[in-house]
Design a protein around this motif. Structure first.
Motif, mmCIF file in Angstrom:
data_model
loop_
_atom_site.group_PDB
_atom_site.id
_atom_site.type_symbol
_atom_site.label_atom_id
_atom_site.label_comp_id
_atom_site.label_asym_id
_atom_site.label_seq_id
_atom_site.Cartn_x
_atom_site.Cartn_y
_atom_site.Cartn_z
ATOM 1 N N ASP A 5 0.869 -1.171 0.000
ATOM 2 C CA ASP A 5 0.000 0.000 0.000
ATOM 3 C C ASP A 5 0.907 1.222 0.000
ATOM 4 O OD1 ASP A 5 -1.831 2.026 0.411
ATOM 5 O OD2 ASP A 5 -2.887 1.020 2.044
ATOM 6 N N THR A 6 0.916 1.971 -1.104
ATOM 7 C CA THR A 6 1.891 3.042 -1.273
ATOM 8 C C THR A 6 1.431 4.403 -0.757
ATOM 9 O OG1 THR A 6 1.151 3.503 -3.541
ATOM 10 C CG2 THR A 6 2.942 1.903 -3.270
ATOM 11 N N HIS A 7 0.284 4.451 -0.095
ATOM 12 C CA HIS A 7 -0.144 5.754 0.439
ATOM 13 C C HIS A 7 -1.162 5.545 1.549
ATOM 14 C CE1 HIS A 7 -0.260 10.209 -0.346
ATOM 15 N NE2 HIS A 7 -1.278 10.076 0.497
ATOM 16 N N ILE A 8 -0.745 5.835 2.780
ATOM 17 C CA ILE A 8 -1.627 5.677 3.945
ATOM 18 C C ILE A 8 -1.443 6.870 4.884
ATOM 19 C CG2 ILE A 8 -1.611 3.160 3.837
ATOM 20 C CD1 ILE A 8 0.410 3.235 6.187
ATOM 21 N N HIS A 9 -2.430 7.026 5.783
ATOM 22 C CA HIS A 9 -2.360 8.010 6.868
ATOM 23 C C HIS A 9 -2.857 7.314 8.137
ATOM 24 C CE1 HIS A 9 -1.719 11.484 4.139
ATOM 25 N NE2 HIS A 9 -2.570 10.861 3.334
ATOM 26 N N LEU A 10 -1.994 6.569 8.788
ATOM 27 C CA LEU A 10 -2.387 5.833 9.991
ATOM 28 C C LEU A 10 -2.316 6.682 11.250
ATOM 29 C CD1 LEU A 10 -0.660 2.344 9.562
ATOM 30 C CD2 LEU A 10 -3.038 2.941 9.095
ATOM 31 N N GLY A 30 -1.967 -10.030 2.867
ATOM 32 C CA GLY A 30 -0.679 -10.056 2.184
ATOM 33 C C GLY A 30 0.008 -8.721 2.008
ATOM 34 N N VAL A 31 -0.442 -7.673 2.705
ATOM 35 C CA VAL A 31 0.260 -6.389 2.643
ATOM 36 C C VAL A 31 1.531 -6.505 3.474
ATOM 37 C CG1 VAL A 31 0.180 -3.932 3.204
ATOM 38 C CG2 VAL A 31 -1.857 -5.066 2.286
ATOM 39 N N VAL A 32 2.669 -6.435 2.819
ATOM 40 C CA VAL A 32 3.950 -6.655 3.503
ATOM 41 C C VAL A 32 4.733 -5.371 3.745
ATOM 42 C CG1 VAL A 32 4.181 -9.033 2.706
ATOM 43 C CG2 VAL A 32 5.115 -7.167 1.318
ATOM 44 N N GLN A 33 4.397 -4.311 3.015
ATOM 45 C CA GLN A 33 5.034 -3.020 3.220
ATOM 46 C C GLN A 33 4.036 -1.906 2.937
ATOM 47 O OE1 GLN A 33 8.347 -3.957 0.583
ATOM 48 N NE2 GLN A 33 9.810 -3.657 2.248
ATOM 49 N N LEU A 34 4.270 -0.752 3.557
ATOM 50 C CA LEU A 34 3.380 0.386 3.413
ATOM 51 C C LEU A 34 4.213 1.659 3.395
ATOM 52 C CD1 LEU A 34 2.351 -1.554 6.069
ATOM 53 C CD2 LEU A 34 0.191 -0.515 5.381
ATOM 54 N N VAL A 35 3.738 2.653 2.665
ATOM 55 C CA VAL A 35 4.385 3.963 2.637
ATOM 56 C C VAL A 35 3.413 4.972 3.258
ATOM 57 C CG1 VAL A 35 5.395 5.791 1.238
ATOM 58 C CG2 VAL A 35 5.742 3.378 0.602
ATOM 59 N N HIS A 36 3.844 5.552 4.364
ATOM 60 C CA HIS A 36 3.012 6.510 5.099
ATOM 61 C C HIS A 36 3.310 7.903 4.585
ATOM 62 C CE1 HIS A 36 0.931 8.554 8.288
ATOM 63 N NE2 HIS A 36 0.690 7.436 8.944
ATOM 64 N N SER A 37 2.296 8.572 4.077
ATOM 65 C CA SER A 37 2.486 9.921 3.594
ATOM 66 C C SER A 37 2.419 10.923 4.737
ATOM 67 C CB SER A 37 1.438 10.258 2.526
ATOM 68 O OG SER A 37 1.855 11.348 1.746
ATOM 69 N N CYS A 38 2.812 12.169 4.427
ATOM 70 C CA CYS A 38 2.921 13.219 5.432
ATOM 71 C C CYS A 38 2.213 14.456 4.916
ATOM 72 C CB CYS A 38 4.400 13.510 5.683
ATOM 73 S SG CYS A 38 4.738 14.820 6.862
ATOM 74 N N VAL A 39 1.334 15.022 5.711
ATOM 75 C CA VAL A 39 0.592 16.217 5.316
ATOM 76 C C VAL A 39 1.388 17.481 5.615
ATOM 77 C CG1 VAL A 39 -1.506 17.551 5.743
ATOM 78 C CG2 VAL A 39 -1.632 15.062 5.554
ATOM 79 N N HIS A 40 2.107 17.481 6.740
ATOM 80 C CA HIS A 40 2.985 18.602 7.091
ATOM 81 C C HIS A 40 4.088 18.075 8.003
ATOM 82 C CE1 HIS A 40 1.312 18.954 11.204
ATOM 83 N NE2 HIS A 40 0.150 18.694 10.637
ATOM 84 N N ALA A 91 10.573 9.151 0.516
ATOM 85 C CA ALA A 91 9.992 10.083 -0.455
ATOM 86 C C ALA A 91 9.803 11.451 0.177
ATOM 87 C CB ALA A 91 8.654 9.564 -0.972
ATOM 88 N N ILE A 92 9.617 12.454 -0.672
ATOM 89 C CA ILE A 92 9.213 13.790 -0.251
ATOM 90 C C ILE A 92 7.741 13.949 -0.629
ATOM 91 C CG2 ILE A 92 9.601 16.261 -0.491
ATOM 92 C CD1 ILE A 92 11.941 14.742 0.796
ATOM 93 N N GLY A 93 6.924 14.304 0.358
ATOM 94 C CA GLY A 93 5.510 14.476 0.075
ATOM 95 C C GLY A 93 4.623 14.104 1.260
ATOM 96 N N GLU A 94 3.332 14.329 1.133
ATOM 97 C CA GLU A 94 2.829 14.568 -0.194
ATOM 98 C C GLU A 94 2.817 16.063 -0.492
ATOM 99 O OE1 GLU A 94 -1.737 13.987 -0.567
ATOM 100 O OE2 GLU A 94 -1.199 12.956 1.313
ATOM 101 N N LEU A 95 3.187 16.367 -1.682
ATOM 102 C CA LEU A 95 3.240 17.737 -2.171
ATOM 103 C C LEU A 95 2.354 17.825 -3.410
ATOM 104 C CD1 LEU A 95 5.164 17.438 -4.908
ATOM 105 C CD2 LEU A 95 6.954 17.309 -3.205
ATOM 106 N N GLY A 96 2.268 18.992 -4.014
ATOM 107 C CA GLY A 96 1.504 19.074 -5.261
ATOM 108 C C GLY A 96 0.677 20.330 -5.377
ATOM 109 N N LEU A 97 -0.406 20.211 -6.125
ATOM 110 C CA LEU A 97 -1.316 21.323 -6.388
ATOM 111 C C LEU A 97 -2.750 20.846 -6.203
ATOM 112 C CD1 LEU A 97 0.258 22.721 -9.700
ATOM 113 C CD2 LEU A 97 0.737 23.469 -7.357
ATOM 114 N N ASP A 98 -3.550 21.671 -5.562
ATOM 115 C CA ASP A 98 -4.974 21.373 -5.400
ATOM 116 C C ASP A 98 -5.740 22.661 -5.639
ATOM 117 O OD1 ASP A 98 -7.601 20.871 -4.417
ATOM 118 O OD2 ASP A 98 -6.820 19.207 -3.223
#
Length: 271
Positions: A5-10, A30-40, A91-98
């Motif tokens: 799962d490449t994007h979570i907020h636990l 079977g989820v063996v790895q996860l990438v936790h994103s960051c809002v700030h 990784a750096i993020g999450e960043l972007g445009l909204d």
């Protein structure tokens, strides 16, 4: 079968009461790895604490485009210091445009550009949030690449753009990650984009606790539900669930430079 799962907020409060049960469920599917994103960046310490608790967790650091009011002149250095402080920062993020509701478009673009330059300098991928801003986001990526002389590596997360927009980001070398939205009955544009993405650019995510897939739509999302995203992608792409799991897991490890985990009981060990 292994899934990532490449994007979570636990770290959100909705998981406080039953996080161990949530973990048991993601392990069961079977989820063996996860990438936790960051809002700030203020979330960094609590996200790192979660990674200490769950060895299969890796994470990012950055500022979300809807949190521009938090930006200070010192924050870019803060993000860099955090990113270099722990090898689990992938990784750096999450960043972007909204641009869906926000009026600070110029500020968003400036803050996003600063983080993109930092990611290239640190040789880390970016996790890109993009809503109602595909054209300016594509232009910004091109601008940064021309400026620094290197491509921006990363992923368009929770992607819901049109096939044409999807191709813009594929042409810039980015991965495309699909969330529970792809399981929604009326998400025809997303489903069309999901059929377009080459095998070696495809990723899956939940973006939990948001956007739970069918049949859980409207409820709290959690990492185990990434199984339903993978199942829907297999149907859309006329392939097997095992093939989607293998390809997206391979892709996630390549983009984020994740170690291959070795299982020993309930422990995850890097090999």
């Amino acid at each position: 079968m292994q899934l990532i799962d490449t994007h979570i907020h636990l770290n959100f409060s909705t998981f406080e009461a039953d996080l161990e049960s949530v973990r048991s469920r993601w392990q069961e599917v079977g989820v063996v790895q996860l990438v936790h994103s960051c809002v700030h960046p203020g979330e960094f310490t609590e996200i790192r604490t979660l990674a200490d608790r769950f060895p299969e967790l890796f994470f990012a650091v950055g500022l979300h485009p809807l949190d521009t009011e938090r930006w200070t002149p010192a924050m870019l250095q803060e993000i860099q210091d955090f990113a270099q402080s722990d090898p689990r920062v992938v990784a750096i993020g999450e960043l972007g445009l909204d641009f869906y509701k926000a009026q600070d478009q110029a500020l968003q673009q400036d803050i996003c550009a600063q983080q993109l330059r930092l990611a290239v300098a640190l040789d880390k991928p970016v996790i890109i949030h993009c809503r109602d801003a595909a054209a300016p986001m594509a232009q910004l990526l091109t601008q940064i690449q021309d400026e620094v002389g290197l491509p921006v590596r990363g992923v368009m997360h929770c992607w819901s753009g049109s096939p044409e927009e999807t191709q813009w980001f594929l042409d810039r070398g980015l991965y495309i990650s699909f969330s529970g939205i792809v399981t929604f009955k009326n998400a025809k544009q997303v489903k069309a984009s999901a059929q377009l993405v080459p095998d070696d650019r495809l990723l899956i995510e939940t973006d939990c606790p948001f956007l739970a897939p069918m049949p859980y739509r409207g409820k709290r999302n959690e990492p185990s539900y990434v199984y339903h995203v993978a199942t829907t992608l297999a149907q859309l792409r006329n392939t097997t669930l095992d093939a989607i799991a293998h390809q997206t897991t391979t892709n996630a490890r390549q983009l984020f430079k994740l170690p291959i985990p070795a299982l020993k009981g309930d422990e995850f060990l890097s090999v």
